[in-house]
Design a protein around this motif. Structure first.
Motif, short mmCIF file in Angstrom:
data_model
loop_
_atom_site.label_atom_id
_atom_site.label_comp_id
_atom_site.label_asym_id
_atom_site.label_seq_id
_atom_site.Cartn_x
_atom_site.Cartn_y
_atom_site.Cartn_z
N ILE A 88 1.13 -1.66 -0.05
CA ILE A 88 -0.12 0.52 -0.35
C ILE A 88 0.64 1.12 -0.19
O ILE A 88 0.71 1.95 0.01
CB ILE A 88 -1.24 -0.08 1.17
CG1 ILE A 88 -2.00 -1.15 0.84
CG2 ILE A 88 -2.20 1.31 1.10
CD1 ILE A 88 -2.54 -1.28 2.14
N ALA A 99 -6.18 0.34 -2.87
CA ALA A 99 -5.79 1.82 -1.53
C ALA A 99 -4.07 2.13 -2.04
O ALA A 99 -4.20 2.95 -1.29
CB ALA A 99 -5.24 0.37 -0.14
N GLU A 102 -7.24 2.34 3.02
CA GLU A 102 -7.74 0.83 3.04
C GLU A 102 -9.49 0.22 3.07
O GLU A 102 -9.69 -0.69 2.99
CB GLU A 102 -6.66 -0.22 4.95
CG GLU A 102 -5.98 0.58 5.21
CD GLU A 102 -4.99 0.08 6.26
OE1 GLU A 102 -5.88 -0.30 6.52
OE2 GLU A 102 -3.35 -0.60 6.49
N LEU A 111 -4.81 -7.75 6.45
CA LEU A 111 -4.66 -6.47 6.87
C LEU A 111 -3.83 -6.03 8.82
O LEU A 111 -2.44 -5.97 8.88
CB LEU A 111 -5.43 -4.85 6.70
CG LEU A 111 -5.88 -4.86 5.52
CD1 LEU A 111 -7.14 -4.11 5.68
CD2 LEU A 111 -4.69 -4.43 4.53
#
Length: 224
Positions: free
Chosen positions: A5, A140, A154, A201
């Motif tokens: 990300i 993201a 996110e 995550l």
């Protein structure tokens, strides 16, 4: 997974190429073209997902995607927390749809027939995890580079990943009514995706949600 990300510089063009590759993989997984592609279908989404990640993030992206689980609160806690959340969300959505809205929900065609696909389940579900996290991470990444707000990036990635994941199950759970089928897949499959995404995550890897997904589906398909 954090690096996918906030460290990689994903271009829109590569992201779209990866999405097309995943689309081809999904088409091959859900359509009978000939005997060769039919035999390949349980693995086509996994293969296309790996290729899409390599095209978009490179081979180092694959290494980061499959890094060792590292939830700061503990990997075992992660597992039990998110497999429980998956079950609670799915059960609550099912109760609401069937007993409050009085919808007829189609069962998974493989329910009660788990032994016929048990060897292929890890590969099939890895494909589902790859396509879901591809959507989440590419979106993201693009949003983070514009806003530098990773939490916001996110959340948007999770929302779109859940919607697409649900929609991919349309033909599996189609009951003859498009609207009730959409409600089914977005609320039940979509809500399960929330837990899978959060697990990935938090643990910083696709490995943990894959394990949760496999175990949850094995239990669900065995008893439903």
């Amino acid at each position: 997974m954090d690096k996918l990300i906030n460290k990689y510089n994903v271009s829109i063009s590569r992201g779209l190429i990866g999405a097309v590759i995943l689309g081809v993989g999904f088409f091959l997984a859900t359509n009978e073209i000939n005997s060769f592609f039919t035999a390949l279908s349980p693995y086509s989404l996994m293969i296309s997902g790996l290729i899409a990640f390599i095209v978009t993030f490179g081979t180092s992206g694959i290494k980061d995607l499959f890094s060792k689980p590292s939830d700061p609160n503990g990997n075992i806690k992660n597992f039990f927390k998110y497999i429980t959340l998956t079950a609670v969300l799915g059960f609550a959505a099912s109760i609401f749809l069937q007993y409050v809205l009085k919808f007829h929900l189609a069962a998974n065609p493989e329910s009660g027939n788990i032994m016929s696909i048990i060897l292929n389940i890890p590969f099939m579900l890895l494909g589902e995890e790859l396509i879901s996290f591809y959507i989440l991470l590419v979106l993201a990444n693009l949003i983070y580079r514009k806003t530098t707000n990773q939490k916001q990036a996110e959340i948007i990635g999770i929302i779109f990943s859940c919607i697409i994941f649900g929609l991919l199950h349309f033909s599996t759970y189609y009951n003859g009514n498009p609207m009730t089928t959409l409600a089914h897949i977005l609320l039940i499959q979509g809500s399960a995706r929330i837990a899978f995404n959060l697990s990935g995550l938090k643990s910083n890897t696709i490995i943990m949600p894959l394990i949760i997904h496999i175990i949850y589906d094995l239990i669900f398909l065995s008893f439903s």
